[in-house]
Design an enzyme around this catalytic site. Sequence first.
Site, short mmCIF file in Angstrom:
data_model
loop_
_atom_site.label_atom_id
_atom_site.label_comp_id
_atom_site.label_asym_id
_atom_site.label_seq_id
_atom_site.Cartn_x
_atom_site.Cartn_y
_atom_site.Cartn_z
N GLY A 8 1.03 -1.05 0.30
CA GLY A 8 -0.15 -0.50 -0.07
C GLY A 8 1.05 1.30 0.18
O GLY A 8 0.34 2.08 0.51
N GLY A 11 -0.14 4.84 -1.48
CA GLY A 11 -1.26 6.10 0.46
C GLY A 11 -0.72 7.29 0.76
O GLY A 11 0.47 7.50 0.41
N GLN A 12 -1.42 7.06 1.90
CA GLN A 12 -1.27 8.35 2.91
C GLN A 12 0.40 8.14 3.18
O GLN A 12 1.15 9.56 3.22
CB GLN A 12 -2.04 9.26 3.51
CG GLN A 12 -2.30 10.76 3.84
CD GLN A 12 -2.96 10.28 5.49
OE1 GLN A 12 -3.45 9.48 5.95
NE2 GLN A 12 -3.12 11.85 5.55
N ASP A 52 -1.22 -7.75 -4.94
CA ASP A 52 -2.22 -7.51 -4.05
C ASP A 52 -2.14 -8.28 -3.41
O ASP A 52 -2.04 -9.51 -3.38
CB ASP A 52 -3.10 -7.54 -5.35
CG ASP A 52 -4.51 -7.75 -4.70
OD1 ASP A 52 -4.60 -7.85 -3.79
OD2 ASP A 52 -5.74 -8.08 -6.15
N TYR A 141 -14.34 -1.10 10.23
CA TYR A 141 -12.56 -0.71 9.87
C TYR A 141 -12.12 -1.09 10.92
O TYR A 141 -11.55 -1.70 11.87
CB TYR A 141 -12.55 0.29 9.46
CG TYR A 141 -11.14 1.33 9.96
CD1 TYR A 141 -10.34 1.12 9.05
CD2 TYR A 141 -10.58 2.53 10.60
CE1 TYR A 141 -8.92 1.42 9.01
CE2 TYR A 141 -9.64 2.87 10.60
CZ TYR A 141 -8.64 2.22 9.45
OH TYR A 141 -7.08 2.85 9.46
N LYS A 145 -9.15 -4.15 12.76
CA LYS A 145 -8.39 -3.57 13.48
C LYS A 145 -8.37 -4.48 14.71
O LYS A 145 -6.79 -4.68 14.91
CB LYS A 145 -8.60 -1.67 14.01
CG LYS A 145 -7.98 -1.02 12.36
CD LYS A 145 -6.97 -1.14 12.23
CE LYS A 145 -6.17 -0.75 10.83
NZ LYS A 145 -5.24 -0.83 10.21
N1 SER Z 1 -7.87 7.61 9.98
C1 SER Z 1 -8.42 6.36 10.25
C2 SER Z 1 -10.34 6.69 9.84
O1 SER Z 1 -10.66 7.81 9.63
C3 SER Z 1 -8.26 6.62 11.57
O2 SER Z 1 -7.67 5.57 11.30
O3 SER Z 1 -10.42 5.85 9.48
#
Ligand code: SER
Length: 314
Positions: A8, A11-12, A52, A141, A145
Amino acid sequence: MRKILITGAFGQIGTELSQVLQELYGFDNVVVSGLEHSVKEELIDGVLEVVDVTNGNQLLNVVKKYQVDTIIHLAALLSAVGEKYPQKLWDVNMNGLYNVLEVGRISGASIFTPSSIAAFGPTTPADNTPQDTIQRPSTIYGVSKVSGELLCDYYFLKYGVDTRGVRFPGLISNTALPGGGTTDYAVHIFYEAVKSKYFECNIAAGTYMDMMYMPDAIASIIKLMEADPSKLSHRNAFNISSMSIEPEDLRRAILKHIPDFEMIYKVDPVKQKIAMSWPNSLDDSLARAEWDFSPEYDLEKMTADMLTSLRKKI
Ligand code: SER
């Protein structure tokens, strides 16, 4: 860390982390990877591979090809987009992590996996949230986690895989934009302040969440991965934070640099509900004690740096 694979990577976090690791560990010792459509050679130069993470064989082949000894596993979907596509989130976040852990078990590579403030939920104590406390998140999410924290612990206990991780707060940065997160407003506010001096905030005033500037997030990954493992009591889920802030704090900080900055509220009910279920402020004393986590940027310093960088960029 000698030979590092980042998943990844476009990404940011990965976009900035890749460059820092290339400088520190050698250009050829960092394998930068992402989905085919995400790979942007103009963004990151260096050793690039299409990976991937839901394809375990592809992952294992790249790890073998470069004799990777450390995987920094960043490929994941974020919280708000996860509420739109829960099944896809589970596939990428959980099956991806499972594949990474299996590759760690087979190859002996160490693994960094970010957890998040999202691993907490509405029944968690919201202020000064302890390291060990109730974790009953209400987003897919967050569920991924918590599961991920436990799965990483399991691979360490069962197979001795060197798994490590932190619970990241919202990350504020100026190279690549975040996508689909609840804390994204804290990035977009800076872009809009520089572009148009006007911002519509989708999180309500008074909603506190932990945040951190990207240089501190990157330093924390490197510090934790280089830490003496015998000192790590909580390998996969260290609370870390630099600041606990709400939208008005950001507005006031920006106003000091852009006096005619204007902000109005257009609250997104999905994101607001998620934000309300997360802590206001984390207790990160364990990370500070065990591996010397010590962020450099507070709100004022971060704001000044963000605005300077974005003025150059935009
Ligand atoms: N920055 C993430 C989000 O907002 C949190 O881990 O989903």
